[in-house]
Each structure stands twice: as structure tokens, then as C-alpha cells.
Design a protein around this motif. Structure first.
Motif, PDB file in Angstrom:
ATOM      1  N   LEU A  49     -29.429  -2.643 -82.723  1.00 16.53           N
ATOM      2  CA  LEU A  49     -29.074  -3.967 -82.197  1.00 16.53           C
ATOM      3  C   LEU A  49     -29.612  -4.131 -80.786  1.00 16.53           C
ATOM      4  O   LEU A  49     -30.187  -5.168 -80.447  1.00 16.53           O
ATOM      5  CB  LEU A  49     -27.559  -4.166 -82.184  1.00 16.53           C
ATOM      6  N   ASN A  50     -29.437  -3.114 -79.961  1.00 14.24           N
ATOM      7  CA  ASN A  50     -29.916  -3.216 -78.581  1.00 14.24           C
ATOM      8  C   ASN A  50     -31.440  -3.295 -78.533  1.00 14.24           C
ATOM      9  O   ASN A  50     -31.989  -4.016 -77.696  1.00 14.24           O
ATOM     10  CB  ASN A  50     -29.349  -2.079 -77.731  1.00 14.24           C
ATOM     11  N   ALA A  51     -32.112  -2.600 -79.455  1.00 15.14           N
ATOM     12  CA  ALA A  51     -33.578  -2.705 -79.516  1.00 15.14           C
ATOM     13  C   ALA A  51     -34.000  -4.123 -79.898  1.00 15.14           C
ATOM     14  O   ALA A  51     -35.050  -4.601 -79.483  1.00 15.14           O
ATOM     15  CB  ALA A  51     -34.132  -1.693 -80.519  1.00 15.14           C
ATOM     16  N   ALA A  52     -33.141  -4.817 -80.663  1.00 14.07           N
ATOM     17  CA  ALA A  52     -33.438  -6.194 -81.065  1.00 14.07           C
ATOM     18  C   ALA A  52     -32.929  -7.201 -80.032  1.00 14.07           C
ATOM     19  O   ALA A  52     -32.930  -8.408 -80.277  1.00 14.07           O
ATOM     20  CB  ALA A  52     -32.831  -6.478 -82.435  1.00 14.07           C
ATOM     21  N   GLY A  53     -32.472  -6.718 -78.877  1.00 12.00           N
ATOM     22  CA  GLY A  53     -32.053  -7.625 -77.805  1.00 12.00           C
ATOM     23  C   GLY A  53     -30.612  -8.081 -77.908  1.00 12.00           C
ATOM     24  O   GLY A  53     -30.204  -9.002 -77.198  1.00 12.00           O
ATOM     25  N   VAL A  54     -29.836  -7.453 -78.770  1.00  9.11           N
ATOM     26  CA  VAL A  54     -28.410  -7.803 -78.878  1.00  9.11           C
ATOM     27  C   VAL A  54     -27.614  -6.695 -78.175  1.00  9.11           C
ATOM     28  O   VAL A  54     -27.542  -5.572 -78.660  1.00  9.11           O
ATOM     29  CB  VAL A  54     -27.954  -7.935 -80.347  1.00  9.11           C
ATOM     30  N   ASN A  55     -27.043  -7.046 -77.025  1.00  9.59           N
ATOM     31  CA  ASN A  55     -26.385  -6.039 -76.190  1.00  9.59           C
ATOM     32  C   ASN A  55     -24.963  -5.742 -76.682  1.00  9.59           C
ATOM     33  O   ASN A  55     -23.984  -5.983 -75.976  1.00  9.59           O
ATOM     34  CB  ASN A  55     -26.396  -6.503 -74.730  1.00  9.59           C
ATOM     35  N   ALA A  56     -24.888  -5.196 -77.898  1.00  7.15           N
ATOM     36  CA  ALA A  56     -23.595  -4.725 -78.409  1.00  7.15           C
ATOM     37  C   ALA A  56     -23.242  -3.427 -77.690  1.00  7.15           C
ATOM     38  O   ALA A  56     -24.132  -2.701 -77.246  1.00  7.15           O
ATOM     39  CB  ALA A  56     -23.682  -4.504 -79.912  1.00  7.15           C
ATOM     40  N   ILE A  57     -21.946  -3.163 -77.563  1.00  7.61           N
ATOM     41  CA  ILE A  57     -21.500  -1.955 -76.863  1.00  7.61           C
ATOM     42  C   ILE A  57     -20.360  -1.305 -77.646  1.00  7.61           C
ATOM     43  O   ILE A  57     -19.907  -1.862 -78.652  1.00  7.61           O
ATOM     44  CB  ILE A  57     -21.013  -2.258 -75.422  1.00  7.61           C
ATOM     45  N   PHE A  58     -19.897  -0.153 -77.186  1.00  5.13           N
ATOM     46  CA  PHE A  58     -18.703   0.428 -77.811  1.00  5.13           C
ATOM     47  C   PHE A  58     -17.717   0.843 -76.726  1.00  5.13           C
ATOM     48  O   PHE A  58     -18.039   0.889 -75.549  1.00  5.13           O
ATOM     49  CB  PHE A  58     -19.065   1.641 -78.683  1.00  5.13           C
ATOM     50  N   HIS A  59     -16.498   1.062 -77.098  1.00  7.08           N
ATOM     51  CA  HIS A  59     -15.451   1.649 -76.259  1.00  7.08           C
ATOM     52  C   HIS A  59     -14.343   2.103 -77.193  1.00  7.08           C
ATOM     53  O   HIS A  59     -14.395   1.732 -78.371  1.00  7.08           O
ATOM     54  CB  HIS A  59     -14.961   0.660 -75.200  1.00  7.08           C
ATOM     55  N   TYR A  60     -13.320   2.784 -76.835  1.00  9.44           N
ATOM     56  CA  TYR A  60     -13.191   3.576 -75.628  1.00  9.44           C
ATOM     57  C   TYR A  60     -13.415   5.030 -76.025  1.00  9.44           C
ATOM     58  O   TYR A  60     -13.081   5.411 -77.148  1.00  9.44           O
ATOM     59  CB  TYR A  60     -11.758   3.491 -75.093  1.00  9.44           C
ATOM     60  N   VAL A  61     -13.901   5.860 -75.081  1.00 15.84           N
ATOM     61  CA  VAL A  61     -13.766   7.290 -75.303  1.00 15.84           C
ATOM     62  C   VAL A  61     -12.267   7.549 -75.164  1.00 15.84           C
ATOM     63  O   VAL A  61     -11.676   7.249 -74.123  1.00 15.84           O
ATOM     64  CB  VAL A  61     -14.562   8.098 -74.258  1.00 15.84           C
ATOM     65  N   PRO A  62     -11.593   8.031 -76.230  1.00 14.73           N
ATOM     66  CA  PRO A  62     -10.134   8.115 -76.173  1.00 14.73           C
ATOM     67  C   PRO A  62      -9.674   8.976 -75.001  1.00 14.73           C
ATOM     68  O   PRO A  62     -10.307   9.988 -74.676  1.00 14.73           O
ATOM     69  CB  PRO A  62      -9.742   8.771 -77.492  1.00 14.73           C
ATOM     70  N   LEU A  63      -8.591   8.558 -74.380  1.00 18.01           N
ATOM     71  CA  LEU A  63      -8.133   9.260 -73.175  1.00 18.01           C
ATOM     72  C   LEU A  63      -7.786  10.711 -73.482  1.00 18.01           C
ATOM     73  O   LEU A  63      -8.039  11.592 -72.664  1.00 18.01           O
ATOM     74  CB  LEU A  63      -6.940   8.532 -72.564  1.00 18.01           C
ATOM     75  N   HIS A  64      -7.213  10.975 -74.663  1.00 16.69           N
ATOM     76  CA  HIS A  64      -6.785  12.359 -74.942  1.00 16.69           C
ATOM     77  C   HIS A  64      -7.968  13.304 -75.123  1.00 16.69           C
ATOM     78  O   HIS A  64      -7.803  14.517 -75.079  1.00 16.69           O
ATOM     79  CB  HIS A  64      -5.855  12.412 -76.168  1.00 16.69           C
ATOM     80  N   ARG A  65      -9.176  12.736 -75.320  1.00 19.71           N
ATOM     81  CA  ARG A  65     -10.367  13.570 -75.460  1.00 19.71           C
ATOM     82  C   ARG A  65     -11.194  13.604 -74.181  1.00 19.71           C
ATOM     83  O   ARG A  65     -12.204  14.294 -74.113  1.00 19.71           O
ATOM     84  CB  ARG A  65     -11.231  13.046 -76.615  1.00 19.71           C
ATOM     85  N   SER A  66     -10.811  12.818 -73.170  1.00 22.31           N
ATOM     86  CA  SER A  66     -11.577  12.784 -71.921  1.00 22.31           C
ATOM     87  C   SER A  66     -11.124  13.920 -71.000  1.00 22.31           C
ATOM     88  O   SER A  66     -10.032  14.467 -71.161  1.00 22.31           O
ATOM     89  CB  SER A  66     -11.398  11.431 -71.231  1.00 22.31           C
TER      90      SER A  66
END
Ligand SMILES: *Cc1c(COP(=O)(O)O)cnc(C)c1O
Length: 382
Positions: free
Chosen positions: A312-329
Motif C-alpha cells: 500500500l505504501n509503495a502505491a502511495g497509500v500511507n497506511a500504518i499500524f499500531h500498537y506494539v503491545p505494552l506488555h511486549r515493549s
């Protein structure tokens, strides 16, 4: 020109400069001036909060809530792991320990059915995060908090103007925090508010907000000088922030409606994607009126999620993700604990993507995102 659809565009009403100019021409630039008063009255009237106090951020409002809940060393605070770091940090700064509980697989909110089992004699508070402006089960959480004598706090950072069971989010629990960060629906660059819905916290909240003094009472003519009363800090935003926020609050219903139109277009467009088993769409219980804070899709697993995001980002759609779970950080492991496995949290954070969404996003931009998601999801292993 390759097309680029940003993840977010801060929504402006067009009246921000005029109000900033007004604030500058008044002789009051520090906090707790006329614009702060206007914004706070608006929040109290619109949401039915007992008291609203503007803060420099939702993070700051959560820190105030942690002080008001008297969270300290040895205390445990029940909260989801699938949230932003400020939910936990506010309590860790007081020396308390976040206890991470799994989210519901439907709303991705704190699973109220798992809360009782996480409560120990050390538990002091429960923090409910309304993910994407979809309300937590506040009736169930309120009942648990009352029966165990715990302070219930809403992290309503994403939930301004959303409701559950007809009640505005942020006005249900004794304490709630909202955000006016640039990425939220209603913005002031950085900004937030503490909403106090229980009279017993009002006076102390004003003192903490005024750097530990009773200046609020002095300004109301209730005392003839103000002095150091309690702990506190510099939680107020300047009048410049409040002046910027004011037209944003005035237009907030329109802004929400505009976001909802985009959200509904995505939701209808991805019905087939869900039917084909490629992704699951957000689930909003009938009791919830959400505010279209975000639109997400959940893919089959981490590999397909990462593949879809990259394409998607290569096609110019700036999709993102979240969250890195707090218990794993790193900090979550150091400061908090998860008494049990959190399978839904792990799965959601591995497989979720968020799509571009802002008030006033054009139909052509929305259509482009939809086309690209279908094109990309078709190529990915699921
Ligand atoms: C954005 C956000 C915050 C922090 O808000 P700030 O105003 O940036 O401090 C806290 N909790 C949640 C759930 C958020 O989404």
C-alpha cells in the motif's frame, strides 16, 4: 506524478488565525484565561462533565488522573496492553504498576469479563481506553469499580463526541482524559482535557492543575491570596492553544460527520473483502455511537499485514499500524506485568492496519485507497 494519500491531514476550520489574533490582542497569554474558560464551558455543556480542565495534552490529563487516584508505589492499575504508552506511563510516573489485561476480540477494548480476575488487594484503579471512539462496556466496568472500591478512569483520548448507551464517553467515569493532539478528531496541535465527573475530585483537580495552589479559588474571590496547598504541576495550556481549540470545538459536530462519511464509505466498500475472508472490518456494538476516529482492517497474520502495508505504501497509500503491545515493549516489561497471556492483544497488534482518514477527505482519495487495498490484498498470501 505518483499519487500520495497521507495517513492524516489536520482539519482546520479556517477561523484559527482570527482567534489566535484575538488572544494575542488580549492581555492574557498564559493559561486559564477567557478562551480556556470558553473551551471548558463547552466541554461541560456538551458532555455533561462536572468540571473540565484544559491540559497541554491527554498525557498530562492522565497524569493528573493518576495523582487524583492516589496511585503510588505498590499500587496496581488494571488497563489494556493494546493502547498508547501514556495510558501506562501516567501511573508508572507515580510508582504504580500497570497490570495488563486482554482486549475483547470484537471492539478491541479492555475485556470487562477479564477484569475481576486481574484485581488483587493492591489494585487501585481501572483504566478503560475507548479504542477508535467505540465505547467500553462502562456499565460493567462501573459496577466492578464500585463493588471493589476502585477508581475508574476513562482514557477517552480518541472518543470525543462518541457515546455508549446514549451517554457521552468521557462523562461516565469519575475521571476521564481527552486529547486534542493533531492526529485526533478535534485538534489544538498538542492539547487535552481532564474531565471530572465526581464532585469529590473537583477541588483537588483544580489545585493540581494550578501547580499545587488554590489559585482557582483566589480567581473566584473565595480566598484573598493563593498559596501552595498540595502537589501539582504545570498542566495548563496557554491561551494560544485554547484560542486555536475554540473554533475546532464549535465545528466538532461537522468534523465528526465528515469523518463518519469517510468511515461509512470504507465500511461498505470492504464488506466484500470481509466476505472473501481476506480481512475483518471494525465491529461497533449497537449500544455505541462512534466518532470515526479511525478505520482499521485486520488481516490474517503478521506476514500478510506487513506485506499489505508495504505494498500500500509503495502505491502511495500511507497506511500504518499500531500498537506494539505494552506488555511486549521494553518499558512495559520493566514497569508492568501481564498475569496471563493476552492472545487477542497479540493477534490484533500483529494483524491490524489503519487506513488514511481525515475530515474532508475527497471521494476520489477514498476510492483510490479502496482500489489499492483490493489490488494489494488480492496479491498477498492470506
Ligand atoms: C493520543 C492518545 C493519548 C495521548 O494523547 P496526547 O494528547 O498526545 O498526550 C493517550 N491515550 C490514547 C489512547 C491515545 O490515543
Amino acid at each position: 506524478m505518483p499519487r500520495f494519500i497521507p495517513f492524516n491531514r489536520p482539519h482546520l476550520t479556517g477561523r484559527e488565525f482570527a482567534h489566535l489574533q484575538e488572544a494575542v490582542s488580549q492581555d492574557h497569554l498564559a493559561g486559564n484565561g477567557p478562551f480556556t474558560g470558553r473551551c471548558q464551558r463547552w466541554l461541560m455543556e456538551q458532555l455533561g462533565a462536572r468540571r473540565a480542565l484544559l491540559t497541554h495534552s491527554c498525557t498530562g490529563a492522565l497524569e493528573m488522573a493518576a495523582i487524583l487516584a492516589e496511585a503510588g508505589p505498590g499500587d496496581e492499575i488494571v488497563m489494556p496492553s493494546f493502547t498508547f504508552v501514556s495510558t501506562a506511563n501516567a501511573f508508572v510516573l507515580r510508582g504504580a504498576t500497570p497490570v495488563f489485561v486482554d482486549v475483547r476480540p470484537d471492539t478491541l477494548n479492555l475485556d470487562e469479563r477479564l477484569v475481576e480476575a486481574a484485581i488483587t488487594p493492591k489494585t487501585r484503579a481501572i483504566v478503560a481506553v475507548h479504542y477508535g471512539g467505540v465505547g467500553c462496556d462502562m456499565a460493567a466496568l462501573t459496577a466492578i469499580a464500585r463493588s471493589r472500591n476502585l477508581v475508574l478512569i476513562e482514557d477517552a483520548a480518541q472518543a470525543l463526541l462518541a457515546r455508549r448507551d446514549g451517554q457521552p464517553l468521557g462523562a461516565v467515569a469519575p475521571l476521564a482524559a481527552v486529547s486534542f493532539h493533531e492526529t485526533k478528531n478535534v485538534i489544538a496541535g498538542e492539547g487535552g482535557a481532564l474531565l471530572v465527573n465526581d464532585e469529590r475530585f473537583v477541588r483537588r483537580a483544580e489545585i493540581i492543575w494550578e501547580k499545587g495552589t488554590d489559585r482557582s479559588r483566589f480567581l473566584r474571590g473565595q480566598v484573598d491570596k493563593y498559596t501552595w496547598q498540595d502537589v501539582g504541576s504545570s498542566f495548563q495550556p496557554s491561551e494560544l492553544t485554547a484560542a486555536f481549540l475554540w473554533p475546532q470545538l464549535e465545528d466538532s459536530a461537522m468534523t465528526t460527520a465528515s469523518r463518519l462519511a469517510v468511515w461509512n464509505t470504507y465500511h461498505a466498500a470492504f464488506e466484500e473483502l470481509e466476505r472473501n475472508g481476506v480481512a475483518r472490518r471494525p465491529i461497533v456494538p449497537d449500544s455505541c455511537e462512534h466518532n470515526a476516529h479511525l478505520y482499521y482492517l485486520m488481516l490474517a497474520n503478521a506476514a500478510s499485514r506487513n506485506d499489505v502495508l508495504a505494498r500500500l505504501n509503495a502505491a502511495g497509500v500511507n497506511a500504518i499500524f499500531h500498537y506494539v503491545p505494552l506488555h511486549r515493549s521494553a518499558a512495559g516489561r520493566r514497569f508492568g506485568r501481564a498475569p496471563r497471556d493476552l492472545p487477542h492483544t497479540d493477534r490484533v497488534s500483529d494483524s491490524l492496519i489503519r487506513l488514511p482518514l481525515w475530515a474532508g477527505m475527497s471521494a476520489a482519495d477514498v476510492e483510490y485507497v479502496v482500489e489499492q487495498v483490493y489490488a494489494v490484498a488480492g496479491q498477498c498470501a492470506v
